[in-house]
Design an enzyme around this catalytic site. Structure first.
Site: not given
Length: 284
Positions: A120, A122, A124, A184, A267
């Site tokens: 992974h 990223n 920003r 968890h 959104g």
């Protein structure tokens, strides 16, 4: 600097697009090297209140079972839940002026060969009328761990950090270890890497330069591992371990990942937000 940071926003957004293009090209060239014609399917994405991006997904290759490389540039007004989350992180002015702008690149690769690590990455930039910051990082997620692969990946991330501060790597590595932990399950989702957020030293150009160097470090950190492990013969037991590990990855992204939560709450295109999920996973 201008109050709305228009120049800086344009520079950051252009860089994320450039990095996306470099990675997509490198991954397609890797597939071609191993005899497949697998290519990225590119789909424009949109956010109802403003902005959008590109979702690029390659499926069914010889190397990549599924890999997504997304870029976005979105803006508008943060919803109530996102405002509260930002305010809880110490972002000022959310109650009086919830305008925002954000741009970034997000990548997740799920491999065919279980000996090749999932990964992974990223980076920003986020802006509000009251604050700006950078965030990102990269972490390695093997289901079958090789100490030398972990060392190589971390060394590449450290080299990118050390250019900017001798303190960054240790700080960002510890942050990744904490951030990518699954409470968890009582374990990390992988072997770590680096993670940083809310980076604003007051020097925009320097913080942007670090973010660029982290992005540039990704391909040299990851591709050699993929090519090293690709020829390894794998068994049904290896595949079983891979699918179970992918279940762990999916649990983290759906329950804890900050980017997933923000994307859905603000959104953005749900398919793009959930691009990180593996094509097949398994739970015991």
């Amino acid at each position: 600097m201008s109050e709305d940071f228009s120049t800086q926003k344009a520079q950051a957004s252009a860089w994320f697009r450039t990095l996306r293009n470099q990675i997509v090209q490198a991954f397609e060239e890797l597939e071609a090297k191993y005899g497949t014609a697998a290519r990225f399917e590119v789909t424009p994405t949109s956010r109802a209140d403003g902005g959008g991006g590109l979702m690029s997904v390659l499926r069914g290759g010889a190397v990549f079972e599924k890999v997504g490389v997304n870029v976005s540039e979105v803006h508008g007004m943060l919803g109530e839940r996102a405002q509260k989350a930002m305010a809880a992180r110490g972002v000022p002015g959310m109650d009086s002026d919830p305008r925002f702008w954000a741009s970034g690149i997000s990548l997740v690769a799920h491999m065919v060969n279980p000996h090749c690590p999932a990964v992974h990455m990223n980076t920003r930039m986020f802006w509000t009328p009251h604050a700006w910051w950078f965030g990102g990082g990269a972490d390695l997620n093997p289901c079958l761990e090789y100490a030398e692969d972990t060392a190589h990946f971390h060394a590449a991330m450290q080299a990118a950090c050390d250019v900017h501060s001798p303190d960054y790597y240790a700080k960002f590595k510890a942050w990744a270890d904490e951030y990518f932990f699954i409470p968890h399950r009582g374990r990390a989702r992988g072997v770590g890497g680096i993670f940083y957020d809310d980076l604003n030293t007051g020097d925009w150009a320097e913080d942007f330069a670090l973010t660029q160097d982290v992005g540039r470090a990704f391909l040299p950190a990851f591709l050699p591992l993929t090519e090293r492990r690709f020829p390894t013969v794998w068994t049904d037991a290896d595949r079983e371990a891979q699918l179970i590990h992918r279940g762990l990855y999916a649990e983290y992204n759906l329950v804890y990942d900050r980017g997933t939560k923000f994307g859905l709450e603000s959104g953005h295109d749900a398919n793009a937000v959930l691009m990180s999920l593996p094509p097949i996973a398994k739970w015991t």
